[in-house]
Design an enzyme around this catalytic site. Structure first.
Site, PDB file in Angstrom:
ATOM      1  N   PRO A 141       0.798  -1.236   0.000  1.00  0.00           N
ATOM      2  CA  PRO A 141       0.000   0.000   0.000  1.00  0.00           C
ATOM      3  C   PRO A 141       0.829   1.284   0.000  1.00  0.00           C
ATOM      4  CG  PRO A 141       0.031  -0.942   2.189  1.00  0.00           C
ATOM      5  CD  PRO A 141       0.758  -1.912   1.293  1.00  0.00           C
ATOM      6  N   CYS A 142       1.485   1.555  -1.104  1.00  0.00           N
ATOM      7  CA  CYS A 142       2.323   2.749  -1.212  1.00  0.00           C
ATOM      8  C   CYS A 142       1.509   4.035  -1.106  1.00  0.00           C
ATOM      9  CB  CYS A 142       3.133   2.726  -2.505  1.00  0.00           C
ATOM     10  SG  CYS A 142       2.160   2.485  -3.994  1.00  0.00           S
ATOM     11  N   HIS A 143       0.211   3.957  -1.342  1.00  0.00           N
ATOM     12  CA  HIS A 143      -0.628   5.148  -1.196  1.00  0.00           C
ATOM     13  C   HIS A 143      -0.703   5.612   0.257  1.00  0.00           C
ATOM     14  CE1 HIS A 143      -3.397   1.828  -0.385  1.00  0.00           C
ATOM     15  NE2 HIS A 143      -4.171   2.689   0.251  1.00  0.00           N
TER      16      HIS A 143
END
Length: 187
Positions: A141-143
């Site tokens: 989950p780089c967001h």
């Protein structure tokens, strides 16, 4: 990833069309939503030209179902899915492992993630580069990784920072408006 057979599937969610690719080891690539299936397929194949359409394995089918539920607003934990990240830099693998532990509705910053890994503030840039090169956005989950001061920062997926902000809002996290340059696309 080497010479392993790569398969992929394009599927629809309430946010648009996503793509997922896998091999006999695990999920190798994930494409965040675009407005049409052809655009998603083009984006996926640009990075994996050798991939061929395939029937999802049971684990990949579960990841697809979970992705649909995620974009419908359900809290989903993608950390259980098996990944094959190929020949990644060892520090990037550590960054990805740490990022996978950031749960629904939570965020951190590039600098805080670097510090958690025992690196100095200069490693925040490495964290940012790892997030930009993340081959399985959403599953890693780089967001949920923000710029200094909790600012939205960049996002290399379709929709740029606007897409990042929408994903965070879906999780109940509200951050400042994305930079104008990052608002050109949306899902």
């Amino acid at each position: 990833m080497g010479q392993k057979m790569q398969s992929y599937a394009i599927f629809e969610t309430s946010a648009g069309f996503c793509g997922i690719a896998w091999n006999d080891v695990g999920i190798t690539r994930f494409q965040l939503p675009t407005r049409d299936a052809a655009a998603t397929e083009r984006n996926l194949l640009r990075r994996m030209p050798e991939a061929r359409p395939g029937t999802p394995t049971p684990e990949v089918a579960e990841a697809i179902a979970e992705t649909r539920r995620y974009f419908d607003g359900e809290a989903i934990d993608f950390s259980r899915f098996t990944l094959d990240l190929g020949d990644q830099d060892e520090f990037f693998l550590r960054i990805y492992d740490a990022a996978r532990r950031i749960g629904w509705g939570h965020t951190t910053t590039y600098g805080a993630l670097a510090k958690k890994l025992g690196a100095g503030p200069e490693a925040a840039r490495d964290v940012g580069q790892a997030m930009a090169r993340n081959p399985v956005a959403l599953i890693i989950p780089c967001h949920r990784v923000l710029a200094a001061g909790g600012k939205i920062g960049g996002f290399s997926a379709p929709g740029g920072s606007t897409a990042k902000a929408r994903m965070l809002e879906l999780e109940g996290v509200h951050v400042g408006s994305p930079d104008r340059a990052q608002q050109s696309f949306g899902f």
